[in-house]
Design an enzyme around this catalytic site. Structure first.
Site, short mmCIF file in Angstrom:
data_model
loop_
_atom_site.label_atom_id
_atom_site.label_comp_id
_atom_site.label_asym_id
_atom_site.label_seq_id
_atom_site.Cartn_x
_atom_site.Cartn_y
_atom_site.Cartn_z
N THR A 62 37.26 33.74 33.77
CA THR A 62 36.06 34.51 34.07
C THR A 62 36.02 35.76 33.19
OG1 THR A 62 34.73 35.42 35.87
CG2 THR A 62 37.12 35.78 36.01
N LYS A 66 35.91 34.68 28.52
CA LYS A 66 35.33 33.36 28.25
C LYS A 66 35.20 33.05 26.75
CE LYS A 66 32.79 32.81 32.58
NZ LYS A 66 31.51 32.43 33.21
N ASP A 103 29.71 26.03 33.62
CA ASP A 103 28.69 26.90 34.23
C ASP A 103 27.30 26.26 34.19
OD1 ASP A 103 30.36 28.98 35.00
OD2 ASP A 103 30.21 29.99 33.07
#
Length: 275
Positions: A62, A66, A103
């Site tokens: 996170t 990233k 994501d």
């Protein structure tokens, strides 16, 4: 031998990922554990090496790692490579580390879970041009959504994503407001709506058409000011919790080859967030 997984970031104490993944391990009777690890930018390379040496089977990544973790991985999935960002690392059979990004895929799973798969011809407006917008745009294209527009304060940042996608257009937030009734799906991908955000609503929804699908990637609060405004105009609402759960479930599947119960997890986390 018991498997173990982790999430690394800075900060990390707020993450709900450990509770989610450990609950799935318990439900599915998998002998594994998942822990949060605070890793600063300066320690990232050492942390990746340590996770590998200590036998982690995989981990989530996170903010703010990233992009910066990529040089320390051996391989990238095609989508992660296109996005230039990784949120999931898998330790392969040969010990190499492969990076994925779940994501955008998590968002599309969440969207279609709520509204179905019959809206792919609808014009889509993505508000924002950050990492989340990039992931969502690439995933939408991969799933067959062909009419994409990105609206951002700095148009050039949106245009960069459009150029990489190979189709679509980038416009200003002002232009997005003026032509909002053109779009059937509107996705708020910025941090607007978070408790500490300077802006609660990124653009006016005055011209939102009735029945439009409006999504927000923020999940705490579940109903952001943006979604509350859209609800007043009889829009179909998609909050950010489904994206969070599904991106975790896709990572879980990459690690263990099994897809956990997302519906039960969304219900559980919804009840927690509503307390």
């Amino acid at each position: 031998m018991k498997k173990w997984f982790a999430v690394i970031g800075d900060p990390i104490a707020h993450s709900k990922s450990p509770n989610m993944h450990n609950a799935w391990f318990n439900e599915m009777e998998i002998d594994a554990s998942y822990i949060p690890i605070h890793v600063t930018n300066e320690d990232l390379e050492k942390a990746v090496s340590s996770l590998k040496v200590l036998g982690a089977s995989g981990w989530n990544v996170t903010i703010p790692h990233k992009q910066t973790i990529i040089p320390f991985l051996d391989e990238l999935d095609e989508l992660a490579e296109k996005m230039g960002a990784v949120n999931t690392v898998v330790r392969l059979q040969d010990g190499k580390l492969k990076g994925y990004n779940t994501d955008g895929l998590g968002f599309v799973h969440s969207l279609e879970e709520v509204v179905g798969k019959e809206h792919k011809e609808q014009p889509v407006l993505i508000i924002g041009a950050g990492g989340a917008a990039r992931g969502i745009a690439f995933a939408l294209k991969q799933f067959g959504y062909s009419d994409l527009t990105i609206a951002n304060r700095t148009i050039s940042r949106g245009q960069e994503i459009i150029n990489e996608l190979g189709k679509g257009q980038a416009i200003s937030l002002h232009d997005a407001e003026q032509q909002l009734n053109h779009y059937g799906i509107i996705i708020q991908s910025t941090s607007a709506g978070l408790a500490n955000s300077e802006f609660s609503v990124p653009l006016s929804l005055e011209k939102l058409r009735e029945g439009a699908i409006v999504a927000d990637i923020v999940y705490n609060p579940l109903m952001t000011p943006f979604l509350l405004e859209a609800q007043k105009k009889n829009a179909k609402i998609v909050n950010g919790l489904g994206m969070f759960v599904h991106q975790g479930a896709i990572a879980f599947n990459y690690w263990l080859g099994q897809y956990p119960n997302t519906n039960l997890m969304i219900k559980r986390l919804t009840e927690e967030l509503q307390k």
